[in-house]
Design a protein around this motif. Structure first.
Motif, PDB file in Angstrom:
ATOM      1  N   SER A   1       0.746  -1.183  -0.016  1.00 21.76           N
ATOM      2  CA  SER A   1       0.065   0.022  -0.081  1.00 21.76           C
ATOM      3  C   SER A   1       0.933   1.304   0.057  1.00 21.76           C
ATOM      4  CB  SER A   1      -1.003   0.123   1.226  1.00 21.76           C
ATOM      5  OG  SER A   1      -0.023  -0.002   2.524  1.00 21.76           O
ATOM      6  N   LYS A   2       2.222   1.054   0.120  1.00 22.06           N
ATOM      7  CA  LYS A   2       3.059   2.129   0.140  1.00 22.06           C
ATOM      8  C   LYS A   2       3.052   3.250   1.425  1.00 22.06           C
ATOM      9  CE  LYS A   2       4.447   0.570  -3.889  1.00 22.06           C
ATOM     10  NZ  LYS A   2       5.638  -0.473  -3.551  1.00 22.06           N
ATOM     11  N   GLU A   3       2.109   2.901   2.338  1.00 19.48           N
ATOM     12  CA  GLU A   3       1.929   3.937   3.339  1.00 19.48           C
ATOM     13  C   GLU A   3       3.024   3.628   4.363  1.00 19.48           C
ATOM     14  OE1 GLU A   3      -1.489   2.808   5.621  1.00 19.48           O
ATOM     15  OE2 GLU A   3      -1.227   0.672   4.696  1.00 19.48           O
ATOM     16  N   PRO A   4       3.334   4.325   5.624  1.00 18.52           N
ATOM     17  CA  PRO A   4       4.097   4.104   6.562  1.00 18.52           C
ATOM     18  C   PRO A   4       3.476   3.164   7.547  1.00 18.52           C
ATOM     19  CG  PRO A   4       4.002   6.543   6.312  1.00 18.52           C
ATOM     20  CD  PRO A   4       2.910   5.983   5.312  1.00 18.52           C
ATOM     21  N   ILE A   5       3.988   2.020   7.781  1.00 10.72           N
ATOM     22  CA  ILE A   5       3.358   1.047   8.646  1.00 10.72           C
ATOM     23  C   ILE A   5       3.283   1.510  10.014  1.00 10.72           C
ATOM     24  CG2 ILE A   5       4.401  -1.066   7.247  1.00 10.72           C
ATOM     25  CD1 ILE A   5       5.955  -0.504  10.394  1.00 10.72           C
ATOM     26  N   GLU A   6       2.511   1.232  10.901  1.00 12.17           N
ATOM     27  CA  GLU A   6       2.462   1.394  12.175  1.00 12.17           C
ATOM     28  C   GLU A   6       2.680   0.517  13.255  1.00 12.17           C
ATOM     29  OE1 GLU A   6       1.994   3.822  15.176  1.00 12.17           O
ATOM     30  OE2 GLU A   6       1.805   4.535  13.098  1.00 12.17           O
ATOM     31  N   PRO A   7       3.780   0.344  14.118  1.00 11.46           N
ATOM     32  CA  PRO A   7       3.802  -0.973  15.009  1.00 11.46           C
ATOM     33  C   PRO A   7       2.496  -0.807  15.739  1.00 11.46           C
ATOM     34  CG  PRO A   7       5.978   0.610  14.684  1.00 11.46           C
ATOM     35  CD  PRO A   7       4.915   1.334  14.115  1.00 11.46           C
ATOM     36  N   ARG A   8       1.948  -1.788  16.157  1.00 11.01           N
ATOM     37  CA  ARG A   8       0.536  -1.810  16.772  1.00 11.01           C
ATOM     38  C   ARG A   8       0.671  -3.235  17.756  1.00 11.01           C
ATOM     39  NH1 ARG A   8      -4.945  -3.102  15.643  1.00 11.01           N
ATOM     40  NH2 ARG A   8      -6.280  -1.751  16.701  1.00 11.01           N
ATOM     41  N   LEU A   9       0.185  -3.029  18.761  1.00  7.09           N
ATOM     42  CA  LEU A   9       0.019  -4.218  19.785  1.00  7.09           C
ATOM     43  C   LEU A   9      -1.506  -4.680  19.158  1.00  7.09           C
ATOM     44  CD1 LEU A   9       1.374  -5.620  22.094  1.00  7.09           C
ATOM     45  CD2 LEU A   9      -0.205  -4.252  23.580  1.00  7.09           C
ATOM     46  N   SER A  10      -1.512  -6.267  18.993  1.00 10.79           N
ATOM     47  CA  SER A  10      -2.702  -6.653  18.460  1.00 10.79           C
ATOM     48  C   SER A  10      -2.762  -8.188  18.782  1.00 10.79           C
ATOM     49  CB  SER A  10      -3.012  -6.384  17.266  1.00 10.79           C
ATOM     50  OG  SER A  10      -2.215  -6.935  16.373  1.00 10.79           O
ATOM     51  N   LEU A  11      -3.950  -8.701  18.842  1.00  7.69           N
ATOM     52  CA  LEU A  11      -3.923 -10.119  19.157  1.00  7.69           C
ATOM     53  C   LEU A  11      -3.621 -11.001  17.968  1.00  7.69           C
ATOM     54  CD1 LEU A  11      -4.825 -12.199  21.521  1.00  7.69           C
ATOM     55  CD2 LEU A  11      -6.958 -12.119  20.892  1.00  7.69           C
ATOM     56  N   GLN A  12      -2.878 -11.701  17.782  1.00  5.52           N
ATOM     57  CA  GLN A  12      -2.259 -12.631  16.780  1.00  5.52           C
ATOM     58  C   GLN A  12      -2.077 -13.938  17.080  1.00  5.52           C
ATOM     59  OE1 GLN A  12      -2.669 -10.982  13.792  1.00  5.52           O
ATOM     60  NE2 GLN A  12      -2.796  -8.920  14.369  1.00  5.52           N
ATOM     61  N   TRP A  13      -1.816 -14.828  15.943  1.00  5.97           N
ATOM     62  CA  TRP A  13      -1.371 -16.317  16.060  1.00  5.97           C
ATOM     63  C   TRP A  13      -0.060 -15.947  15.762  1.00  5.97           C
ATOM     64  CZ3 TRP A  13      -3.728 -20.161  18.279  1.00  5.97           C
ATOM     65  CH2 TRP A  13      -5.374 -20.181  18.416  1.00  5.97           C
ATOM     66  N   PHE A  14       0.903 -16.928  16.499  1.00  3.48           N
ATOM     67  CA  PHE A  14       2.344 -16.935  16.420  1.00  3.48           C
ATOM     68  C   PHE A  14       2.922 -18.243  16.240  1.00  3.48           C
ATOM     69  CE2 PHE A  14       1.384 -12.703  18.331  1.00  3.48           C
ATOM     70  CZ  PHE A  14       2.431 -11.964  18.002  1.00  3.48           C
ATOM     71  N   VAL A  15       3.857 -18.645  15.649  1.00  2.64           N
ATOM     72  CA  VAL A  15       4.573 -19.857  15.737  1.00  2.64           C
ATOM     73  C   VAL A  15       5.847 -19.711  16.745  1.00  2.64           C
ATOM     74  CG1 VAL A  15       6.106 -21.514  14.275  1.00  2.64           C
ATOM     75  CG2 VAL A  15       4.038 -20.629  13.387  1.00  2.64           C
ATOM     76  N   LYS A  16       6.149 -20.437  17.588  1.00  5.79           N
ATOM     77  CA  LYS A  16       7.264 -20.433  18.523  1.00  5.79           C
ATOM     78  C   LYS A  16       8.380 -21.021  17.818  1.00  5.79           C
ATOM     79  CE  LYS A  16       6.238 -21.936  22.575  1.00  5.79           C
ATOM     80  NZ  LYS A  16       5.891 -22.627  23.918  1.00  5.79           N
ATOM     81  N   VAL A  17       9.239 -20.241  17.363  1.00 10.87           N
ATOM     82  CA  VAL A  17      10.218 -20.624  16.454  1.00 10.87           C
ATOM     83  C   VAL A  17      11.298 -21.234  17.015  1.00 10.87           C
ATOM     84  CG1 VAL A  17       9.509 -18.980  14.765  1.00 10.87           C
ATOM     85  CG2 VAL A  17      11.430 -18.342  16.455  1.00 10.87           C
ATOM     86  N   GLY A  18      11.745 -21.254  18.300  1.00 11.42           N
ATOM     87  CA  GLY A  18      13.033 -21.337  18.944  1.00 11.42           C
ATOM     88  C   GLY A  18      13.402 -22.968  18.782  1.00 11.42           C
ATOM     89  N   PRO A  19      12.680 -23.969  18.738  1.00  9.97           N
ATOM     90  CA  PRO A  19      13.082 -25.191  18.496  1.00  9.97           C
ATOM     91  C   PRO A  19      13.358 -25.523  16.805  1.00  9.97           C
ATOM     92  CG  PRO A  19      10.755 -25.581  19.161  1.00  9.97           C
ATOM     93  CD  PRO A  19      11.451 -24.194  19.668  1.00  9.97           C
ATOM     94  N   LEU A  20      12.230 -24.882  16.087  1.00  9.37           N
ATOM     95  CA  LEU A  20      12.635 -24.886  14.701  1.00  9.37           C
ATOM     96  C   LEU A  20      13.754 -24.189  14.150  1.00  9.37           C
ATOM     97  CD1 LEU A  20       8.719 -24.069  13.936  1.00  9.37           C
ATOM     98  CD2 LEU A  20       9.554 -26.315  14.233  1.00  9.37           C
TER      99      LEU A  20
END
Length: 883
Positions: free
Chosen positions: A356-375
């Motif tokens: 979209s070419k707009e400045p992104i906004e760091p934002r706190l939100s509820l999301q799904w994550f992969v725990k990457v440590g062992p991977l």
């Protein structure tokens, strides 16, 4: 040459090489013949590459053309070497790009996609995909990609969707997928989280505003480029050892405009040397502040809604767009006398959405994550223990720098187009992950998660999902792990690492050596313009490979790209170089046409080297050396070096020398001519097969004309004969080449026209064993046998490795001596004038004191050139016959 030979050649090849006349037809013939279709049941050794899936919205840009050329070279060569070669094509569904495109179309129709609803919106997306998606696939055919079209895949097809749902379920059940509030890159325009790779950092002119919090002795000054975020500050941080602030650490200060007080906390992240040494902490809107917030258990206030508007602050700024609020908050602080300093313009780096070419906004939100440590640990170990090789090896450090410091991966996107997250929520807080063969829970209150998965989640499965995983298919058994991944170093950290993590996890039940997604990661750089600058639309230096293919032919573009492809480094390109590659193709075409018109053919048995000339043995030995060198370079992904060697052998050794020497041999006995035809045929056969992976269309046309066989695509890759090098022949040819070159140079210095023949006596030839080569010297240097009464008017001595040859020439009547003397005198006067002018300037101390160094250097260079010209012209004048 017999009439039969000439007629056969004319039937086989057109009069000139016009790529547009043959490329499309040849490609479709290859596909129809199923040359590119891989057989998983074959007993041949496997070779496999999966294509980095281009976006369904994409078209062939110069980066694609570069990368695809390299992959095709590897694949075509392995196919010729007897491997069962699979190059698997496909496309990525490109969640954000496609959703944005269809949303825009709907807006132009006056329709809000949210009012349309999810199901009808997705219907429109699929309609768009069927009508417009995949233009790049036809362009790949233009480029000559030898992919197995029967195995074409799409990240949203049924098989890949099944793979996505399976691995999500497995990761979830293993505790490696979780849901949490975290800071993410947020696109207010698309209203979704986006991945790091979809963020482009640009230098922009903004402002740095310093503002005072609190009053009196305990007041504190902080600076920011985003004034509006101060509404979400929950602390001020200072370095614990900063003596200036020790008296206020642990106290609170009033946050202007909000009616809140915030603590002053010590944190080692703060650089006491930067600015005032105090920083505002906005944990919900800045990655560094988020980490400070976690360390000090600070509140994390989200002060912007999903569209980037100020919200939930209880101030008069609520409802304002973030940029509107930036001005309003700054002016409100100014009214209170809290603006201490302003720096404008202030150049700093800001992340922008690549879509979209707009400045992104760091934002706190509820999301799904992969725990990457062992991977990530497994992905790092696979390279450390040698199961996966990174090429060039020095790039491995960059791989480890990334994979050893990975943060958990945010995989949810607030979009509709994509793989919907297979999580169902129940009326009493139940959370159920549903696998591909399981029925989702139903009934009142049950609903599926609204989000879709990051596109990189599905493309991370690409090496095995495209081969049928989770089913144990023949393709998976034969072609996984893939042989090599060819990709740019710029996405080493994103796509490559994700494939490593996903592949090793999905295949963890396999032998570790068979669990890896690819055996080698071959990294290339970016294509840049001729001056080494990054290509961009704003810079106006982008190129359209399709236009170059239209103008110069596909082979010319491919040859140019391969010739610039050094491992891990960026590759410049220019239209001039593509044009030069077209000239190379024309040179090869004309050389082959000449050979065919003179009856060149493949020998029916091994050539008797004892019956061959020095020139024959020399070119056969050079072809053997070329085979060995190209093999060595290709195995090391040194495309540029291999291509450069092919270029110079073709142009310098084969065309410029052997073809010319062969013309002399055709004028000899029929036995000599027949052997020359066979040598020409054998060398051309080797050369065309070596060139085929790089320039497939021209070599197919020439090779089939030469051999009468079906296709060079399925021909055997050349092998060196093992005959050994005839060093004597090589030395004599080298001596002959030098003798011819020196005579040509002398002729040019004497002002002779290129085709003008003059009589010459050659002395010392027999003593050096060069009698066999005298006809070639006379033919190629345009010097005839001297007749009775020959008198030389000029001579040169040519020093060779084994001795000297004296060449005496009769130039009388060959040149207009007086006219040449006048011309040279005029040139000499000009050179002397140039020297005098340069000496005058360089002798002027005042000039030297004021002139820039580069100007002085240019004058010195002009002086050196003038001196050299004077010496050269004087020598030529002295060598002219006396009238």
């Amino acid at each position: 040459m017999t009439q039969t030979h000439a007629a056969a050649a004319n039937r086989e090849l057109p009069s000139t090489w016009n790529p547009a006349d043959v490329e499309a037809e040849l490609y479709e013939r290859w596909v129809a013949a199923e040359y590119f279709t891989a057989d998983p049941n074959s007993d041949k050794p496997p070779f496999s590459i999966v294509i980095p899936p281009p976006n369904v919205t994409g078209s062939l840009h110069i980066g694609h053309a570069f990368e695809h050329t390299l992959m095709d070279i590897l694949t075509r060569r392995r196919r010729m070497q007897g491997y069962e070669a699979l190059w698997l094509p496909g496309m990525d569904h490109a969640s954000i790009a496609v959703q944005a495109l269809v949303e825009k179309q709907l807006r132009e129709e006056g329709v809000d996609h949210r009012e349309l609803g999810r199901e009808k919106f997705l219907e429109r997306v699929w309609q768009w995909k069927e009508k417009h998606g995949g233009a790049i696939l036809s362009q790949m055919r233009r480029l000559g990609d030898s992919v197995d079209w029967s195995r074409q895949r799409f990240t949203m097809d049924d098989g890949l969707s099944r793979a996505v749902q399976t691995i999500f379920k497995n990761l979830y059940d293993d505790g490696l997928i979780y849901r949490a509030e975290r800071l993410v890159n947020w696109s207010p325009e698309m209203r979704t989280a986006i991945s790091d790779i979809e963020v482009e950092h640009k230098e922009v002119e903004g402002e740095l505003v310093s503002m005072r919090y609190g009053d009196g002795e305990n007041s504190i000054v902080v600076a920011t480029t985003r004034v509006e975020t101060m509404l979400g500050d929950t602390a001020i941080a200072v370095h614990p050892d900063d003596e200036r602030y020790k008296h206020v650490v642990g106290t609170e200060v009033e946050l202007p405009l909000t009616g809140r007080s915030i603590p002053i906390v010590p944190d080692e992240h703060v650089d006491p040397e930067f600015g005032t040494g105090a920083v505002k902490v906005t944990p919900a809107h800045d990655p560094n502040d988020f980490e400070i917030g976690k360390r000090h258990d600070l509140p994390m206030l989200t002060i912007m809604d999903e569209q980037g508007r100020i919200a939930h602050t209880g101030t008069r700024f609520d409802g304002m767009d973030r940029f509107e609020a930036r001005v309003a908050v700054r002016e409100a602080l100014r009214e209170q006398g809290r603006i201490v300093a302003e720096k404008r313009p202030y150049l700093h780096s800001v992340g922008h959405s690549s879509r979209s070419k707009e400045p992104i906004e760091p934002r706190l939100s509820l999301q799904w994550f992969v725990k990457v440590g062992p991977l990530a640990q497994a992905a790092g170990d696979a390279v450390r223990d040698g199961r996966v090789a990174v090429h060039p090896p020095e790039m491995a450090k960059r791989y480890f720098d990334w994979v050893d410091n990975l943060h958990d991966w945010a995989i949810s996107r607030q979009l509709w187009w994509g793989h919907r997250i297979p999580i169902w929520y129940g009326p009493n807080g139940e959370v159920v992950c549903v696998g591909p063969d399981e029925e989702p829970p139903s009934g009142d209150g049950w609903h599926q998660d609204e989000d879709v998965l990051d596109t990189w989640f599905s493309s991370g499965l690409w090496p095995f999902s495209t081969m049928g995983w989770p089913e144990q298919t023949p393709e998976l058994e034969k072609f996984y792990p893939t042989s090599v991944l060819v990709t740019g170093y710029d996405i080493l950290f994103f796509w490559v690492v994700r494939m490593m993590m996903m592949g090793l996890y999905a295949m963890k039940d396999r032998d570790p050596a068979q669990a890896i997604p690819f055996q080698t990661i071959a990294l290339h750089g970016m294509v840049r313009d001729a001056h080494g600058k990054k290509m961009s639309k704003s810079a106006g230096n982008t190129v359209d490979p399709l236009e170059w293919m239209d103008t110069y032919g596909t082979d010319a573009l491919r040859f140019t790209l391969a010739r610039g492809a050094n491992p891990g480094t960026d590759s410049p390109i220019s239209e001039e170089w593509v044009s030069a590659s077209r000239s190379f193709g024309t040179k090869l075409f004309n050389a082959t046409k000449f050979a065919l018109m003179n009856g060149a053919r493949l020998p029916e048995s091994t050539l008797d080297r004892a019956a061959l000339t020095d020139a024959d043995r020399w070119i056969l030995d050079r072809a053997d050396a070329l085979v060995s060198y190209v093999d060595e370079m290709m195995e090391d992904f040194q495309f540029a070096k291999a291509t450069e060697a092919l270029y110079h052998f073709t142009w310098d050794e084969f065309c410029d020398w052997y073809l010319e020497l062969s013309k002399v041999q055709f004028d000899g006995t029929e036995q000599r001519a027949e052997l020359t035809r066979q040598v020409l045929g054998q060398v051309l056969d080797t050369l065309l097969r070596l060139l085929h992976p790089t320039i497939p269309f021209l070599t197919e046309t020439l090779w089939t004309a030469l051999t009468g066989r079906e296709s060079v695509v399925i021909a055997d890759w050349p092998q060196a004969s093992g005959a050994g090098v005839d060093t004597g022949a090589a030395d004599r040819i080298a001596a002959t080449q030098k003798l011819i070159t020196e005579i040509r140079r002398f002729r040019s210095d004497q002002g002779l026209k290129p085709g003008q023949k003059v009589a010459a006596r050659l002395s010392g030839v027999s003593e050096l064993g060069l009698d066999e080569h005298v006809p070639a010297v006379r033919s190629l240097a345009k010097v005839t046998e001297p007749e009775d009464g020959f008198t030389s008017s000029a001579s040169i001595e040519v020093g060779l490795a084994e001795g000297t040859v004296t060449v005496e020439l009769d130039l009388s009547g060959a040149i207009d001596v007086e006219a040449e003397r006048k011309r040279l005198a005029k040139d000499l006067a000009a050179a002397e004038k140039e020297l005098s002018g340069a000496d005058k300037k360089l002798g002027n101390e005042s000039f030297l004191a004021k002139a820039p160094a580069e100007v002085v250097d240019k004058i010195k260079a002009r002086r050196e050139t003038a001196e050299a010209d004077i010496a050269r012209i004087t020598a030529r004048l002295e060598a002219l016959p006396q009238s």
